[in-house]
Write a protein that holds these residues in place. Structure first.
Motif, PDB file in Angstrom:
ATOM      1  N   ASP A 142       0.859  -1.192   0.000  1.00 46.98           N
ATOM      2  CA  ASP A 142       0.000   0.000   0.000  1.00 46.98           C
ATOM      3  C   ASP A 142       0.893   1.240   0.000  1.00 46.98           C
ATOM      4  O   ASP A 142       1.218   1.807   1.049  1.00 46.98           O
ATOM      5  CB  ASP A 142      -0.911  -0.020   1.224  1.00 46.98           C
TER       6      ASP A 142
ATOM      7  N   SER B 203      -0.165   4.737   1.712  1.00 48.39           N
ATOM      8  CA  SER B 203      -0.568   4.703   3.114  1.00 48.39           C
ATOM      9  C   SER B 203       0.369   5.566   3.950  1.00 48.39           C
ATOM     10  O   SER B 203       1.571   5.275   4.031  1.00 48.39           O
ATOM     11  CB  SER B 203      -0.557   3.262   3.633  1.00 48.39           C
TER      12      SER B 203
ATOM     13  N   LEU C 186      -7.341   8.139   7.531  1.00 50.51           N
ATOM     14  CA  LEU C 186      -6.178   8.618   6.776  1.00 50.51           C
ATOM     15  C   LEU C 186      -5.654   9.928   7.347  1.00 50.51           C
ATOM     16  O   LEU C 186      -4.442  10.170   7.373  1.00 50.51           O
ATOM     17  CB  LEU C 186      -6.548   8.790   5.306  1.00 50.51           C
TER      18      LEU C 186
END
Length: 624
Positions: A72, A75, A260
């Motif tokens: 990812d 991220s 996030l």
């Protein structure tokens, strides 16, 4: 399963994850993979039981989850972990940096020094070559110019000849290897001091950079760069904090993902923490440079007073000053190395913050920040300053509250969670809010907790264990918080950045552990068993009496029918002896020596033909 088997299984898992990521085009280090494995196992949502052995299905699930997280690339949490791993692997204390630098320099110098110490020069050419090697070694170790620059070599040779003329090579050759190395080091420092003094007097200094001037420009520039990075990280953190507070207050149902945003906030705060560590080292570097400049100026003045215009100065007075001058210059060189390393680390941290900056750029955040007041850390603390915002310790008589006016060294208290509000971390699920210690610091089980508001302090005090547990659970879901908040004691399975006792220090040299064994000989000394030895004195007395009685006894003998007229005999013979003889005879032969005379070779002129006559003059051997 034994410890060795468990370590082997873990290594295989880490290797397989790294290979899986590499096959998908993402190169990861084994250190990062190891951290991610521990983080996945700690996350309660993954349902791994650390108290039992992992089954084959558990291993496959662990590998799949780790690979998914490592792949990812957008991220912020993964960027934070990468940043922590990079900083842990590349940053260390000031002394360790310099020790490693000196070790590398010495290892590179070893071939040159070995040629000098192992030399067996005898001829004049060999001695001249050895002297040139000594000059090169002095230049390489001092770092003052290149050994390929003719002007630098000439200046260094002249300085070396003034303290170590070529006629002293014979004495140098007779020394032991260790003494040679010691004398080379001393010669290097003396020659370095001479060249630096000559440069100060305007009589030399070829290839010598003005390190104090360079550092006086580089240190402020580096400090300015670090300050700019810190302010940029704080601006991002303040925006993320304001937007998270707005979303959690319910003022706007739509907006970026809170998860996030929190990961981006953690990334910014971790970046800020690392930048402050670097800034502390840069400030220490500036202080060291200032102290070195003062010592250098004082030493130069003392040398000027010692030398002045004298034609000869006792070496006992001037050599120690040259050596000290060289040591001061080495200090400047160390600061240059340290500043270069810190600058490289500073530049290398930036890529780990680009992910959240691109994900939450101004175009994305501005529409959601309309009407929101973005507060700095100082403004938040200022808002909660004053007597009305303080905790009343009388409301919690069983708890220990600390305040600035009643506590010595209040500003140096080791606050838990790196000075972030303990209540906000649990109440708002990993929200990082700066705490205001003036509200009151709660001391609980030798830990110090600070809060962002009076309300936060009161609620935390009413349920201390519950809030601490919630913070730990949040760290399991975001393992990067374990490093940021220094939760190492609560997570023994995570290898921590050591909690340095010095302010701004997060990492120390790791403790290396390994299995070892020793073996000793059963009998170190050779066997020496005296069979006639008796430890019992009564046995010795018995033997002594026996020997004493034998002195008064007579030996008798007799014969029987079988032994009558018989006696023991012995015969000795000489075996045949092989002998050889050899004679020698001298003889010789002789032959006559041939001699020939040719007459008439000059000829009779132009009118008569030439007639040659050959005469044999050989004499027989008998006639000679």
């Amino acid at each position: 399963m034994s410890r060795a088997q468990a370590e082997s299984v873990i290594k295989n898992i880490i290797r397989e994850i790294a290979q899986e990521c590499a096959s998908k085009g993402q190169a990861v280090s084994e250190t990062l993979v190891a951290f991610m494995v521990k983080a996945v196992v700690l996350d309660p949502s993954n349902e791994f039981n650390v108290d039992r052995t992992l089954t084959k299905d558990d291993v496959q699930k662990l590998i799949r989850l780790c690979v998914d997280r490592l792949m990812d690339t957008r991220s912020p949490a993964l960027d934070t972990v990468k940043m922590q791993v990079y900083f842990d692997m590349n940053y260390t204390t000031r002394s360790d940096f310099l020790d490693e630098h000196r070790r590398v320099l010495e290892s590179r110098l070893q071939p040159v020094l070995r040629e000098i110490t192992d030399s067996r020069a005898r001829t004049r050419e060999e001695l001249e070559s050895l002297y040139r090697k000594i000059v090169s070694a002095v230049l390489l170790r001092s770092g003052l110019g290149s050994p390929t620059d003719i002007a630098v070599v000439r200046e260094a040779t002249a300085a070396l000849q003034s303290v170590f003329p070529q006629t002293e090579l014979g004495t140098f050759m007779s020394l032991t290897k260790r003494d040679k190395e010691r004398q080379l080091l001393e010669l290097t420092m003396i020659v370095t001091g001479i060249r630096l003094f000559n440069k100060e007097c305007g009589k030399g200094g070829e290839g010598i950079d003005d390190l104090p001037a360079i550092l006086n420009e580089a240190v402020p520039a580096t400090t300015q760069n670090v300050d700019a990075e810190i302010h940029a990280a704080l601006r991002s953190a303040n925006k993320y904090t304001a937007l998270i507070e707005k979303i959690q207050a319910g003022d706007n149902a739509e907006g970026p993902s809170v998860q996030l945003l929190k990961e981006a906030l953690i990334n910014s705060r971790q970046h800020e923490a690392f930048l402050r560590v670097i800034l502390n080292d840069v400030i220490s570097c500036a202080q060291q440079v200032e102290a070195l400049e003062q010592q250098l100026a004082a030493r130069m003045e003392q040398l000027q007073a010692t030398v002045q215009s004298k034609t000869a100065v006792p070496t006992a007075q001037v050599y120690p000053q040259f050596i000290h001058l060289s040591q001061l210059w080495s200090g400047f060189q160390d600061e240059m190395v340290l500043l270069s390393v810190l600058s490289n680390i500073l530049a290398s941290l930036d890529p780990f913050t680009r992910g959240h900056r691109e994900l939450f750029n101004d175009e994305v955040l501005i529409p959601f920040l309309s009407g929101v007041t973005i507060k700095t850390d100082e403004e938040r603390i200022q808002e909660m300053s004053g007597a009305e915002f303080r905790v009343n310790p009388k409301d919690f008589r069983e708890l220990d509250w600390l305040f600035p006016e009643t506590t010595k060294n209040f500003n140096k208290l080791p606050l838990q969670y790196r000075g972030f509000c303990a209540w906000a971390l649990a109440k708002y699920d990993r929200l990082l809010l700066p705490a205001n210690p003036e509200i009151g610091v709660l001391r609980y089980q030798d830990h110090y907790y600070a809060f962002s508001s009076k309300k936060a302090a009161i609620e935390f005090a009413n349920n201390i264990e519950g809030f601490i547990h919630q913070v730990a659970e949040g760290a399991k879901r975001s393992p990067e918080l374990i490093q940021l908040l220094e939760l190492h004691t609560q997570f023994a399975t995570i290898t921590p950045y050591s909690q340095g006792k010095d302010q701004g220090r997060m990492i120390e040299k790791p403790v290396t552990k390994y299995d070892s064994g020793t073996q000793t000989d059963t009998h170190i000394l050779e066997s020496n068993i005296v069979k006639s030895y008796e430890w019992n004195e009564w046995e010795l007395r018995r033997k002594a009496i026996k020997l004493a009685n034998l002195r008064t006894r007579v030996t008798h003998s007799m014969q029987t029918d079988l032994s009558n007229m018989r006696r023991d005999t012995a015969i000795q013979v000489w075996p045949p002896k092989e002998q050889t003889t050899q004679t020698k005879e001298d003889n010789y032969t002789n032959v006559p020596k041939p001699q020939v005379f040719l007459a008439g070779l000059r000829g009779g002129g132009m009118s008569e033909p030439t007639q040659m006559t050959k005469m044999d003059l050989t004499i027989d051997v008998d006639q000679t």
